[in-house]
Design a protein around this motif. Sequence first.
Motif, PDB file in Angstrom:
ATOM      1  N   HIS A  52       0.834  -1.214   0.000  1.00  0.00           N
ATOM      2  CA  HIS A  52       0.000   0.000   0.000  1.00  0.00           C
ATOM      3  C   HIS A  52       0.862   1.256   0.000  1.00  0.00           C
ATOM      4  CE1 HIS A  52      -2.859   3.114   1.216  1.00  0.00           C
ATOM      5  NE2 HIS A  52      -3.722   2.375   0.530  1.00  0.00           N
ATOM      6  N   CYS A 255      -7.222   3.871   4.554  1.00  0.00           N
ATOM      7  CA  CYS A 255      -7.643   3.246   3.292  1.00  0.00           C
ATOM      8  C   CYS A 255      -7.691   1.720   3.432  1.00  0.00           C
ATOM      9  CB  CYS A 255      -6.675   3.636   2.172  1.00  0.00           C
ATOM     10  SG  CYS A 255      -7.246   3.083   0.555  1.00  0.00           S
ATOM     11  N   CYS A 257      -7.689  -0.202   0.552  1.00  0.00           N
ATOM     12  CA  CYS A 257      -7.273  -0.825  -0.720  1.00  0.00           C
ATOM     13  C   CYS A 257      -5.983  -1.617  -0.530  1.00  0.00           C
ATOM     14  CB  CYS A 257      -7.184   0.203  -1.839  1.00  0.00           C
ATOM     15  SG  CYS A 257      -5.579   0.969  -2.106  1.00  0.00           S
ATOM     16  N   GLY A 260      -2.594   0.456  -3.020  1.00  0.00           N
ATOM     17  CA  GLY A 260      -2.316   1.892  -3.068  1.00  0.00           C
ATOM     18  C   GLY A 260      -2.873   2.540  -4.320  1.00  0.00           C
ATOM     19  N   CYS A 280      -8.019   4.814  -4.133  1.00  0.00           N
ATOM     20  CA  CYS A 280      -7.162   4.783  -2.947  1.00  0.00           C
ATOM     21  C   CYS A 280      -7.396   6.078  -2.183  1.00  0.00           C
ATOM     22  CB  CYS A 280      -5.699   4.641  -3.344  1.00  0.00           C
ATOM     23  SG  CYS A 280      -4.600   4.772  -1.911  1.00  0.00           S
ATOM     24  N   VAL A 281      -7.854   5.962  -0.947  1.00  0.00           N
ATOM     25  CA  VAL A 281      -8.149   7.171  -0.157  1.00  0.00           C
ATOM     26  C   VAL A 281      -6.874   7.991   0.059  1.00  0.00           C
ATOM     27  CG1 VAL A 281      -9.221   8.046   1.958  1.00  0.00           C
ATOM     28  CG2 VAL A 281      -9.976   5.870   1.006  1.00  0.00           C
TER      29      VAL A 281
HETATM   30 ZN   LIG Z   1      -5.336   2.838  -0.681  1.00  0.00          ZN
END
Ligand SMILES: [Zn+2]
Length: 314
Positions: A52, A255, A257, A260, A280-281
């Motif tokens: 990430h 996040c 995810c 990344g 991806c936040v």
């Molecule tokens: Zn992410």
Amino acid sequence: MDRRTVLASLGAVAAASPLRAQEPAQTSPKWSSPVIDMHFHMRRTPEANIAHQQGAGVTAANLLARADAGPAAAALKAQKPAMFPSWFGSTDVAKPDAEQILTQAVKDGAKGFGELKFPVAADGPEMRRVYDLAAELNVPVLIHFQEIGQPAAPGGYNTGIKRFATMLKAYPKTKFIAHADAFWANISADYHEQEAYPTGPIVPGGVSDKLLADYPNLFADTSANSANNALSRDAEFTKDFLRRHQDKLHFGSDCNCEDGKGGGAAQNSDRVAPRMRGKCVAQETLKLLTASSTPAIFRKIAWTNAHRLLGMTV
Ligand SMILES: [Zn+2]
Ligand SMILES: [Zn+2]
């Protein structure tokens, strides 16, 4: 070359080099300063944690570890000290041995408590004893403020943000890091707990904005859809908000995810706010902070503020 020849030659290059054509998607983004993610829930394997970071172009992360994950966080820190320089410990604050577990985490190297997300009042006895302990051990407390139930987190957690000035006053030596929807929705003065992620222009004078301005012991992280949503509502307000609180905010992602880049089942599920699904936040919020601040302010929020708060050299 005329236009048709140019297009034909471009087509030939793309056809001849399929790997090169895919390169931009594989490249990690570059931000204007190094970045530490202050709200990174530790994943199951070292590889997943590293993936990430690399995918989102994030330099370092503060690992949020559950009570029993302290040793794993410390091991990851030992393996990759530049990428994972610090970690926070957590435990159910309602348990009688909460103070003992949190104290042990700090003895084992934790630099803070969090994330604390439990169904209690933020000014109730469970949290008050945590605030006392945090002051005694000189570590910050990361708090999830939520009033409205959500699919992934029903009910309320650390309720009572609108009454929180009393706590900030009562515990001047405790460093609080605020996060989650009740904190971020309350940057607008017209918020009355009508929904978790309100939209539209911000009405100045919101509770959270005032708390940040009035209490030197309150900080906030910009993690999750809650902060991204709030800071996406009103571009002019956001620029001014980041400028005014440039020494109090820390970048965080929260996040889910895997890569990344928004991939993986968790970030694509209906438990994630629709506006963040498949994204991806970390990347989305870093883009937002870049667009809404100067490089100098970005650097403070993405890097130096967190280091100062945790007593780490930049
Ligand atoms: Zn992410
Ligand atoms: Zn949270």
